[in-house]
Design a protein around this motif. Sequence first.
Motif, PDB file in Angstrom:
ATOM      1  N   GLY A 171      14.780  -8.408  24.066  1.00 58.22           N
ATOM      2  CA  GLY A 171      15.648  -7.759  23.276  1.00 58.22           C
ATOM      3  C   GLY A 171      15.374  -7.599  21.768  1.00 58.22           C
ATOM      4  N   SER A 172      14.393  -8.085  21.516  1.00 60.96           N
ATOM      5  CA  SER A 172      13.747  -7.848  20.146  1.00 60.96           C
ATOM      6  C   SER A 172      12.850  -6.781  20.155  1.00 60.96           C
ATOM      7  CB  SER A 172      12.836  -8.958  19.721  1.00 60.96           C
ATOM      8  OG  SER A 172      11.820  -9.323  20.442  1.00 60.96           O
ATOM      9  N   PHE A 173      12.349  -6.136  19.178  1.00 56.82           N
ATOM     10  CA  PHE A 173      11.298  -4.938  19.067  1.00 56.82           C
ATOM     11  C   PHE A 173       9.915  -5.152  18.546  1.00 56.82           C
ATOM     12  CE2 PHE A 173      14.744  -1.837  19.961  1.00 56.82           C
ATOM     13  CZ  PHE A 173      15.865  -2.716  19.873  1.00 56.82           C
ATOM     14  N   TRP A 174       8.837  -4.453  19.287  1.00 61.97           N
ATOM     15  CA  TRP A 174       7.599  -4.656  18.844  1.00 61.97           C
ATOM     16  C   TRP A 174       7.652  -3.147  18.001  1.00 61.97           C
ATOM     17  CZ3 TRP A 174       4.129  -8.324  19.167  1.00 61.97           C
ATOM     18  CH2 TRP A 174       4.301  -9.252  20.276  1.00 61.97           C
ATOM     19  N   ILE A 175       7.055  -3.317  16.803  1.00 55.80           N
ATOM     20  CA  ILE A 175       6.734  -2.104  15.656  1.00 55.80           C
ATOM     21  C   ILE A 175       5.442  -2.153  15.266  1.00 55.80           C
ATOM     22  CG2 ILE A 175       7.705  -1.195  13.589  1.00 55.80           C
ATOM     23  CD1 ILE A 175      10.177  -2.932  13.618  1.00 55.80           C
ATOM     24  N   ALA A 176       5.041  -1.054  15.550  1.00 52.82           N
ATOM     25  CA  ALA A 176       3.361  -0.594  14.780  1.00 52.82           C
ATOM     26  C   ALA A 176       3.480  -0.348  13.414  1.00 52.82           C
ATOM     27  CB  ALA A 176       2.716   0.395  15.945  1.00 52.82           C
ATOM     28  N   LEU A 177       2.801  -0.866  12.502  1.00 54.64           N
ATOM     29  CA  LEU A 177       2.760  -0.447  11.228  1.00 54.64           C
ATOM     30  C   LEU A 177       1.630   0.409  10.876  1.00 54.64           C
ATOM     31  CD1 LEU A 177       4.144  -3.756   9.666  1.00 54.64           C
ATOM     32  CD2 LEU A 177       5.431  -1.639  10.224  1.00 54.64           C
ATOM     33  N   ILE A 178       1.780   1.216   9.672  1.00 58.55           N
ATOM     34  CA  ILE A 178       0.840   1.938   9.321  1.00 58.55           C
ATOM     35  C   ILE A 178       0.304   1.178   8.060  1.00 58.55           C
ATOM     36  CG2 ILE A 178      -0.059   4.367   8.010  1.00 58.55           C
ATOM     37  CD1 ILE A 178       2.332   5.743   9.729  1.00 58.55           C
ATOM     38  N   LYS A 179      -0.723   0.756   8.094  1.00 54.43           N
ATOM     39  CA  LYS A 179      -0.953  -0.462   6.799  1.00 54.43           C
ATOM     40  C   LYS A 179      -1.806   0.563   5.815  1.00 54.43           C
ATOM     41  CE  LYS A 179      -1.313  -4.783   5.476  1.00 54.43           C
ATOM     42  NZ  LYS A 179      -0.034  -5.414   4.986  1.00 54.43           N
ATOM     43  N   VAL A 180      -1.278  -0.011   4.494  1.00 51.16           N
ATOM     44  CA  VAL A 180      -1.744   0.770   3.387  1.00 51.16           C
ATOM     45  C   VAL A 180      -2.396  -0.048   2.427  1.00 51.16           C
ATOM     46  CG1 VAL A 180      -1.095   1.907   1.105  1.00 51.16           C
ATOM     47  CG2 VAL A 180       0.111   2.458   3.157  1.00 51.16           C
ATOM     48  N   TYR A 181      -3.826  -0.041   2.038  1.00 52.94           N
ATOM     49  CA  TYR A 181      -4.757  -0.569   1.346  1.00 52.94           C
ATOM     50  C   TYR A 181      -4.978   0.224   0.048  1.00 52.94           C
ATOM     51  CZ  TYR A 181      -5.510  -3.337   5.482  1.00 52.94           C
ATOM     52  OH  TYR A 181      -5.592  -4.178   6.713  1.00 52.94           O
ATOM     53  N   MET A 182      -4.933  -0.625  -0.901  1.00 54.38           N
ATOM     54  CA  MET A 182      -5.066   0.104  -2.407  1.00 54.38           C
ATOM     55  C   MET A 182      -6.217  -0.536  -3.156  1.00 54.38           C
ATOM     56  SD  MET A 182      -1.346   1.234  -3.668  1.00 54.38           S
ATOM     57  CE  MET A 182      -0.458   2.136  -2.334  1.00 54.38           C
ATOM     58  N   LEU A 183      -7.137   0.181  -3.859  1.00 55.04           N
ATOM     59  CA  LEU A 183      -8.299  -0.546  -4.476  1.00 55.04           C
ATOM     60  C   LEU A 183      -8.321   0.071  -5.809  1.00 55.04           C
ATOM     61  CD1 LEU A 183     -10.811  -0.832  -1.707  1.00 55.04           C
ATOM     62  CD2 LEU A 183      -9.604  -2.640  -2.661  1.00 55.04           C
ATOM     63  N   HIS A 184      -9.088  -0.163  -6.712  1.00 53.04           N
ATOM     64  CA  HIS A 184      -9.614   0.366  -7.951  1.00 53.04           C
ATOM     65  C   HIS A 184      -8.574   0.749  -8.809  1.00 53.04           C
ATOM     66  CE1 HIS A 184     -13.301   0.611  -5.786  1.00 53.04           C
ATOM     67  NE2 HIS A 184     -13.181   1.494  -5.098  1.00 53.04           N
ATOM     68  N   ILE A 185      -7.606  -0.203  -8.996  1.00 51.03           N
ATOM     69  CA  ILE A 185      -6.633   0.021 -10.112  1.00 51.03           C
ATOM     70  C   ILE A 185      -6.884   0.083 -11.626  1.00 51.03           C
ATOM     71  CG2 ILE A 185      -4.327  -0.750 -10.810  1.00 51.03           C
ATOM     72  CD1 ILE A 185      -4.476  -0.158  -7.767  1.00 51.03           C
ATOM     73  N   VAL A 186      -6.624   0.826 -12.154  1.00 51.53           N
ATOM     74  CA  VAL A 186      -6.797   1.138 -13.773  1.00 51.53           C
ATOM     75  C   VAL A 186      -5.569   1.247 -14.324  1.00 51.53           C
ATOM     76  CG1 VAL A 186      -7.919   2.461 -15.588  1.00 51.53           C
ATOM     77  CG2 VAL A 186      -9.031   2.317 -13.169  1.00 51.53           C
ATOM     78  N   SER A 187      -5.010   0.541 -15.318  1.00 54.16           N
ATOM     79  CA  SER A 187      -3.565   0.191 -15.592  1.00 54.16           C
ATOM     80  C   SER A 187      -3.133   1.409 -16.505  1.00 54.16           C
ATOM     81  CB  SER A 187      -3.730  -0.837 -16.695  1.00 54.16           C
ATOM     82  OG  SER A 187      -4.687  -0.771 -17.823  1.00 54.16           O
ATOM     83  N   LYS A 188      -3.812   2.330 -17.183  1.00 54.69           N
ATOM     84  CA  LYS A 188      -3.189   3.333 -17.801  1.00 54.69           C
ATOM     85  C   LYS A 188      -3.467   4.596 -17.202  1.00 54.69           C
ATOM     86  CE  LYS A 188      -2.394   1.144 -22.150  1.00 54.69           C
ATOM     87  NZ  LYS A 188      -2.403   1.197 -23.753  1.00 54.69           N
ATOM     88  N   GLY A 189      -4.445   5.676 -17.354  1.00 56.28           N
ATOM     89  CA  GLY A 189      -4.578   6.812 -16.549  1.00 56.28           C
ATOM     90  C   GLY A 189      -4.842   6.222 -15.056  1.00 56.28           C
ATOM     91  N   LEU A 190      -3.836   5.693 -14.364  1.00 55.69           N
ATOM     92  CA  LEU A 190      -4.178   4.875 -12.998  1.00 55.69           C
ATOM     93  C   LEU A 190      -5.041   5.927 -11.926  1.00 55.69           C
ATOM     94  CD1 LEU A 190      -3.427   2.329 -11.421  1.00 55.69           C
ATOM     95  CD2 LEU A 190      -1.357   3.632 -10.583  1.00 55.69           C
ATOM     96  N   ILE A 191      -6.015   5.242 -11.568  1.00 55.01           N
ATOM     97  CA  ILE A 191      -6.703   5.721 -10.288  1.00 55.01           C
ATOM     98  C   ILE A 191      -6.572   4.661  -9.293  1.00 55.01           C
ATOM     99  CG2 ILE A 191      -8.787   6.554  -9.419  1.00 55.01           C
ATOM    100  CD1 ILE A 191      -9.641   6.910 -12.289  1.00 55.01           C
ATOM    101  N   VAL A 192      -5.949   5.259  -7.936  1.00 55.40           N
ATOM    102  CA  VAL A 192      -5.628   4.417  -7.099  1.00 55.40           C
ATOM    103  C   VAL A 192      -6.644   4.898  -5.801  1.00 55.40           C
ATOM    104  CG1 VAL A 192      -4.025   3.519  -5.273  1.00 55.40           C
ATOM    105  CG2 VAL A 192      -3.376   3.612  -7.795  1.00 55.40           C
ATOM    106  N   HIS A 193      -7.641   4.158  -5.091  1.00 50.43           N
ATOM    107  CA  HIS A 193      -8.005   4.514  -3.880  1.00 50.43           C
ATOM    108  C   HIS A 193      -7.359   3.891  -2.875  1.00 50.43           C
ATOM    109  CE1 HIS A 193     -11.612   5.912  -1.554  1.00 50.43           C
ATOM    110  NE2 HIS A 193     -11.236   5.005  -0.682  1.00 50.43           N
ATOM    111  N   MET A 194      -6.757   4.901  -1.943  1.00 54.90           N
ATOM    112  CA  MET A 194      -6.016   4.328  -0.769  1.00 54.90           C
ATOM    113  C   MET A 194      -6.517   4.615   0.644  1.00 54.90           C
ATOM    114  SD  MET A 194      -1.939   5.309  -0.261  1.00 54.90           S
ATOM    115  CE  MET A 194      -2.293   6.775   0.230  1.00 54.90           C
ATOM    116  N   SER A 195      -6.345   3.666   1.482  1.00 56.18           N
ATOM    117  CA  SER A 195      -6.578   3.889   2.916  1.00 56.18           C
ATOM    118  C   SER A 195      -5.295   3.870   3.835  1.00 56.18           C
ATOM    119  CB  SER A 195      -7.681   2.670   3.522  1.00 56.18           C
ATOM    120  OG  SER A 195      -7.883   2.971   4.944  1.00 56.18           O
ATOM    121  N   LEU A 196      -4.974   4.683   4.491  1.00 54.91           N
ATOM    122  CA  LEU A 196      -3.924   4.764   5.220  1.00 54.91           C
ATOM    123  C   LEU A 196      -4.040   5.168   6.639  1.00 54.91           C
ATOM    124  CD1 LEU A 196      -0.660   4.823   5.019  1.00 54.91           C
ATOM    125  CD2 LEU A 196      -0.935   7.360   4.675  1.00 54.91           C
ATOM    126  N   SER A 197      -4.317   3.987   7.606  1.00 48.10           N
ATOM    127  CA  SER A 197      -4.346   3.937   8.687  1.00 48.10           C
ATOM    128  C   SER A 197      -5.465   4.985   9.213  1.00 48.10           C
ATOM    129  CB  SER A 197      -3.140   4.113   9.577  1.00 48.10           C
ATOM    130  OG  SER A 197      -3.257   3.809  11.023  1.00 48.10           O
TER     131      SER A 197
END
Length: 296
Positions: free
Chosen positions: A247-273
């Motif tokens: 009666g429970s559920f199995w759920i598949a997730l799209i995993k998000v990874y983020m790299l290369h954070i720069v605090s002010k003019g923020l640049i994010v490198h992301m991998s999305l499944s």
Amino acid sequence: MAPKSFLLACLLAFTLQFFFSPPVSSSASLLSTSKESSSMKDLIKLGEGCVSHPEDVSVVVRKGALYTATNDGWVKYFILHNETLVNWKHIDSQSLLGLTTTKEGDVVICDSKKGLFKVTEEGVKVLDPDVRFANDVIDASDGTLYFTVSSTKYTPADFYKDMAEGNPYGQLLKYDPKSNQTTVLQEGFYFANGVALSKDEDFVVVCESWKFRCRRYWLKGDRNGTLDTFAENLPGGPDNINLAPDGSFWIALIKVYMLHIVSKGLIVHMSLSGFQTTLLLGNGHSSSEELVRQNK
């Protein structure tokens, strides 16, 4: 939409499209060395090299078979006891997504471009040719079909624009096999994805990928016709969902990874499944945790 928000949405849409077929990069090494990857080393792979981009699976216990549909138009099934793969039926489509098997042993499939199909030994029947971006479907014991439409505004090829805009264009729909009519049960989902029916068939769960949550639509009882939250703050975007025997559920997730954070003019490198992008964001975020929290 404010000018800055509009600019951000355009930038996000452009970068997602540009990097949809990414080269190998540093995020790929993150994926290969992550705990999630290493924990799957003992899994058995079925149909490796013989199945082209399957979206969903459905098990028919009495047949001992697992059905799937691929982006080259094949509906296939595995005979589980000997791991034999059978090419069952072919559909002229490259946009097959979620599927379900009925109590009669037929298969109902969402085609994101052509509507809702029913596949039997006799052939393929179109149940509803008018729906677009149908994503997943589940069959109730009385033959009623519940299915999701991810976005009423954007096409499957433009899904990243739906994510960038951040408005709820998803729907939950019901198909009645007696009247051959489709009705909208609920609107306002943030990219409605997987759908599953509870063990007692008193509610359906709908995955909202962009909100990292699952919603519950009640079908029976005092709460019939109402919507509430089933699970939220998930560690990834929920995609497909299936009912477990208990009666429970199995759920598949799209995993998000983020790299290369720069605090002010923020640049994010992301991998999305399976695809990667580089997001160029304005000031205001100081960490990946803050960014993920605000996106939720």
